[in-house]
Structures are given as C-alpha cells and as structure tokens.
Scaffold this motif. Structure first.
Motif, PDB file in Angstrom:
ATOM      1  N   ARG B   8     127.384  48.873  70.710  1.00  0.00           N
ATOM      2  CA  ARG B   8     127.944  48.839  69.361  1.00  0.00           C
ATOM      3  C   ARG B   8     128.699  47.519  69.175  1.00  0.00           C
ATOM      4  O   ARG B   8     129.615  47.205  69.922  1.00  0.00           O
ATOM      5  N   ILE B   9     128.293  46.788  68.172  1.00  0.00           N
ATOM      6  CA  ILE B   9     128.915  45.487  67.886  1.00  0.00           C
ATOM      7  C   ILE B   9     129.603  45.578  66.523  1.00  0.00           C
ATOM      8  O   ILE B   9     128.975  45.961  65.527  1.00  0.00           O
ATOM      9  N   ALA B  10     130.877  45.234  66.499  1.00  0.00           N
ATOM     10  CA  ALA B  10     131.589  45.220  65.214  1.00  0.00           C
ATOM     11  C   ALA B  10     131.479  43.847  64.579  1.00  0.00           C
ATOM     12  O   ALA B  10     131.545  42.816  65.258  1.00  0.00           O
ATOM     13  N   VAL B  11     131.306  43.840  63.263  1.00  0.00           N
ATOM     14  CA  VAL B  11     131.393  42.605  62.480  1.00  0.00           C
ATOM     15  C   VAL B  11     132.622  42.745  61.590  1.00  0.00           C
ATOM     16  O   VAL B  11     132.745  43.705  60.826  1.00  0.00           O
ATOM     17  N   SER B 140     126.126  29.634  65.503  1.00  0.00           N
ATOM     18  CA  SER B 140     125.103  30.255  64.656  1.00  0.00           C
ATOM     19  C   SER B 140     125.160  31.765  64.850  1.00  0.00           C
ATOM     20  O   SER B 140     125.732  32.265  65.825  1.00  0.00           O
ATOM     21  N   ALA B 141     124.551  32.466  63.900  1.00  0.00           N
ATOM     22  CA  ALA B 141     124.470  33.928  64.009  1.00  0.00           C
ATOM     23  C   ALA B 141     123.757  34.319  65.295  1.00  0.00           C
ATOM     24  O   ALA B 141     124.166  35.262  65.985  1.00  0.00           O
ATOM     25  N   GLU B 142     122.694  33.585  65.614  1.00  0.00           N
ATOM     26  CA  GLU B 142     121.929  33.889  66.836  1.00  0.00           C
ATOM     27  C   GLU B 142     122.828  33.810  68.065  1.00  0.00           C
ATOM     28  O   GLU B 142     122.821  34.696  68.921  1.00  0.00           O
ATOM     29  N   GLU B 143     123.559  32.689  68.153  1.00  0.00           N
ATOM     30  CA  GLU B 143     124.421  32.521  69.323  1.00  0.00           C
ATOM     31  C   GLU B 143     125.500  33.610  69.370  1.00  0.00           C
ATOM     32  O   GLU B 143     125.815  34.149  70.445  1.00  0.00           O
ATOM     33  N   ALA B 144     126.037  33.939  68.219  1.00  0.00           N
ATOM     34  CA  ALA B 144     127.109  34.953  68.181  1.00  0.00           C
ATOM     35  C   ALA B 144     126.599  36.297  68.697  1.00  0.00           C
ATOM     36  O   ALA B 144     127.250  36.953  69.517  1.00  0.00           O
ATOM     37  N   VAL B 145     125.434  36.693  68.214  1.00  0.00           N
ATOM     38  CA  VAL B 145     124.911  38.006  68.623  1.00  0.00           C
ATOM     39  C   VAL B 145     124.509  37.979  70.098  1.00  0.00           C
ATOM     40  O   VAL B 145     124.735  38.958  70.829  1.00  0.00           O
ATOM     41  N   ALA B 148     127.642  38.313  72.056  1.00  0.00           N
ATOM     42  CA  ALA B 148     128.207  39.666  71.923  1.00  0.00           C
ATOM     43  C   ALA B 148     127.465  40.664  72.801  1.00  0.00           C
ATOM     44  O   ALA B 148     128.057  41.624  73.300  1.00  0.00           O
ATOM     45  N   LEU B 149     126.177  40.435  72.983  1.00  0.00           N
ATOM     46  CA  LEU B 149     125.371  41.406  73.735  1.00  0.00           C
ATOM     47  C   LEU B 149     125.267  41.090  75.224  1.00  0.00           C
ATOM     48  O   LEU B 149     124.755  41.902  75.993  1.00  0.00           O
ATOM     49  N   GLU B 150     125.748  39.924  75.626  1.00  0.00           N
ATOM     50  CA  GLU B 150     125.825  39.615  77.062  1.00  0.00           C
ATOM     51  C   GLU B 150     126.769  40.579  77.768  1.00  0.00           C
ATOM     52  O   GLU B 150     127.728  41.029  77.172  1.00  0.00           O
TER      53      GLU B 150
END
Lengths: 151, 151, 151, 151
Positions: B8-11, B140-145, B148-150
């Motif tokens: 679960r990732i919060a924005v 970037s959004a890609e890097e952020a996600v 977050a998922l690492e």
C-alpha cells in the motif's frame, strides 16, 4: 485566578534532548509562567519535562496531553494530565490547545506538531529547531516567549 | 485477488494544486496501480483526487481516509472510503496505513504527514515537495514509485 | 465492481465469544456477502473474525478498522485493514463506516459501538446482545441481515 | 495545591436535560468540589455545564474535554478546556481521564461513555440514567459522590 482568560503556550520538542536544549526549555517554561500564561505540552520527558519543571518552579500551571491511556504517565511537573490513548496522533491536540507554540530542538514528532500549528493558523517560534518556512526563529528563551505572547 | 498481500502506497499533497502537480499525482497513481499496489490517500480533492483517478484508470484499488464523518465525502475515485471524524488529526492514520509515502507538492498538512511517516519508520519520497532531511527526492513519477516499492 | 455503491454493514461483538455466537456471526457475514454488501468490523478475533470468515467464504469484501498501529494485526479474513492507533477509541469509527450495524453477543466494547451507531442516526440490529431501547432484536441471522439492508 | 494527587470524577449526561436533572448535576458538581476532587466532563452544556457550575460555586476545579477544535467552545464554568477535534469520538477520552464516573440522565452519548468507563475498568455510578448491568444506581447526589470517591 481566571484560568480561561490566561494565554496557553505550548512547548514542543523531543522526549530526549541534550543538556543545552533542556536548559533552554526550562527557561522557556519559567518565562511562560512568569508572564502569566499556562504551559501546554505533550506531557512526557525531555524538552516537555524540562519546560514543565521550569514553569512549576516559577509557580505556573502546566497541562500535559499524553499519548497513553493513563494520566499517571505524565511527567511529575505536569499539573493537569490529559490521557488520550491516541499515540503520536495526539500531536494534533497539543497544537489545538495552544495559542502559540515554541519548538525547542526536536525531530519528526516535533515537526508534525509544527505543521499542525501552522495548519491551525497559529504562530510557531523556533529555538534550534526545524528551519522551515513558517517558523519564526528566536535567539533566546526571552525572545521566544515574547514573540509567543504578542498578539 | 489477495488484497492483504499487496503493498500500500500513500500519495499525499494538497487539496488544491497546480495542473502540473495534478498531472504528476495522476501519473504516480497510475504507476502504483500498474505495479500492483493499493493507493492510500486522504480521500479529498486536488493531489489526492488526481492520484486516485490515475490509479482507477489503470484498474487499481484506492483507499481514502477522510477527515469527516461521512464516507460519501470522499472523492469519486476512492473505492474504499474510511470516515474518521478526526479532522486534520486523521493525517496520522494516512501514514499508519501505508508501506511508503509519496508526497507531491503540498503545504503544512502534507508536512504533518511526511513527519508522521518518518516517525512510523517508513520511507517518504518527494516530488516537488518539502526539501527536508528524511525525504528522498525523486525526479519523476516513475522514480518515485520505484523507490516506494523497493524493500 | 462499484464498491462505493455497495452498502456497508458492520458486525460487532466480542473478541472472544462462545461457539454458538461465532456460528451466528459467520452466518451473518455470509449473508451480508451474498446480499452484495461490504462487511465492516473492528478487525480483531472472535465475532469479528467469524463474521469476516463467513463473508470471505461467500466471496464478499471485508474491512477491519483496528485499534493498533499495524494493519497486519487484523484477522486473516480482513481484506482491507485500516490501522488507527486509537485503541478502543476506534469503536466510534466502526459505527461511522457502516450504513447499519448488527451486534452479536458482546460486552461493553460492543455497547459503546451500539451507542455510537445510534448517536450517528443509524440502525442497530441485535442478536443475543444488549437488550436496550434502540436495538432492534432479530431472531436469526437472516432476519438481522434483512433488517440491516432495509431502507 | 497538588493537582495530581487529587481524584478526578467525571460527570456525564446530555447537553440538554430537564431542570431536575440539571439540579442534580449541579449538586453532584458541588459535592465533588467540596470533597476535594477535580471535576471532568465533556465541556458542553446541559448536565455538563450544570455540574461545572456547581463545582465552581464550591471553589472546585473543572476540566472540559470538548469535541470541537476551539477551547473557547467549552461552557463558561470549565477552567481547563481541552479541544480534541474528535467529535463524539472524544467520549472515550472523558472516561480515560476520570477515576470514576457519575452519569446523570443522558441518552446514547452518555451510554457510550458509560460503556467506555467499564471497558477501562472504572466505576460508573448512575442517577436516573441507563439501568444496565455494571452501573451502580445511587439515590442521591451525596450517595453518588460517596460511591465515586470510595476505593
């Protein structure tokens, strides 16, 4: 003694802190009491306890809004211990119950309280704490308390 | 679909934001969904709504933990609206319910959520948000996600 | 699956209960799922877990709003675990997040949830629970779920 | 005055009540103060205000734990107003902050507070209130306060 007419100033900061910050917090607490305001805090140790001790030694009144379920967990210099059972979520309540907030040192719990104070439209004064937009940096306990009590 | 096994990732971010931040938030939401995670947020408008919309358009599941009493107040892209009645005090619960948090823009409410996330020992990734110690800035959004998922 | 359009029924009761009450709770959970509603509960064991198990076995969706800080503490039949860190104070949130509530057995925690449900203007149906004004006593799981889903 | 050594007794009841219940609540508040205890309540009108007024007229100290964001919303006889911003969810905090509770009249909000008090392992004394297991019915304000202050 009309307690409702008195200003309430919160002192926030870590449950552990270096001696110099504890000394600062005690000075802030003492000055709050001497200026006739009520001290509000998170009720635990470190900066919170030092501020309460300073206020009590100057004859002031102290309120501690604590994370746990048992008012008895507040530090011994808290006069009015309010148990919330909310854990760190109680940080918001510290900000709600102050007219202005003085942050001394502190880490992320303190940062959450700084943020809430500004969300609630109140003034934050900082002493060796987070250097962010919205925090009014003071150079001394005297200056911090004066700023906190200004209208 | 084993929902409990999904990350679960919060924005987090403001209820009002500029277009470029809303676009970012939608991208973040979409990528969270595409990567199989559940999106958590504060359930209101602005960055929260954009992120939910992005996640939903990619077939994801969204949880909104809202300040008010009525689950119906959540933005229309929230699948599971949780009413708290806690006002801004609910910010702590957003952090409790995420494995990691991505902050997009935002002001002091966002800052309180960043602080809580770190208090709770979780990772905060930032996109054009508070530049403070403890926030991992992404480009970037890609890097952020990905961050977050690492693990 | 439009989750927001589905009714949400809370099942409340003790974290420990006799077999006959657990059986009842499982039947209630199953029927809630079969009737297309989402099951909400306090997320722990006993009646809460039995109701979730019943709902899950019938392919339903379950939400558990738990007292602790860690969503992982929810019982294994909860799909969406919401950590509150509020302790028993979270009981109010269970009532806020239901369209109607079914109480099965239960003691004082359950009583607080019954009270909140009525404060929030929602229907409480009782199965072998507190016999007080405002609780609609049902004789079977079927009757309880039908009453809960009536307008 | 060592405030921490003093017992704290909560008086709970409706924000609206008939004259006879308000008179009772005022008597209870007065006796709490005369016996040296601190009065805790939910800080609003009706039974809460009457109890605070009684305590204040006898020179006692009163704490009001209110649902809203602004300590100024407490009734005028509250000395220490604690804003929670939690709405009715604050009822749990009233119970946490009392050594024992006296319920005067009251409806479902009061019932939630009775339930929480018993969950937290504390004594509830009732005056014309919910007649349920666990509530010690008293016949007079004197008896209620004596029971509340017994060990």
């Amino acid at each position: 003694m009309d307690l409702r007419a008195r200003k309430r100033i919160a002192v926030i900061g870590g449950a552990r802190a270096e001696k110099k910050h504890l000394k600062r917090a005690a000075d802030v607490g003492r000055l709050i009491a001497e200026r006739g305001a009520i001290l509000v805090c998170g009720g635990l140790g470190g900066v919170m306890e030092a501020a309460c001790r300073g206020a009590r030694e100057a004859g002031g009144l102290t309120i501690g809004i604590i994370p746990g379920d048992d008012p008895g967990e507040a530090n011994p210099y808290v006069d009015i211990a309010i148990a919330t059972g909310l854990g760190f979520t109680r940080n918001s309540l510290v900000a709600l119950n102050a007219d202005a907030v003085i942050a001394v040192d502190g880490e992320y719990g303190t940062l959450s309280e700084i943020a809430y104070t500004i969300v609630y439209g109140k003034k934050v004064i900082g002493l060796d704490t987070w250097d962010i937009k919205g925090v009014h940096a003071a150079q001394s306990a005297e200056e911090a308390v004066s700023l906190a009590l200004e209208d």
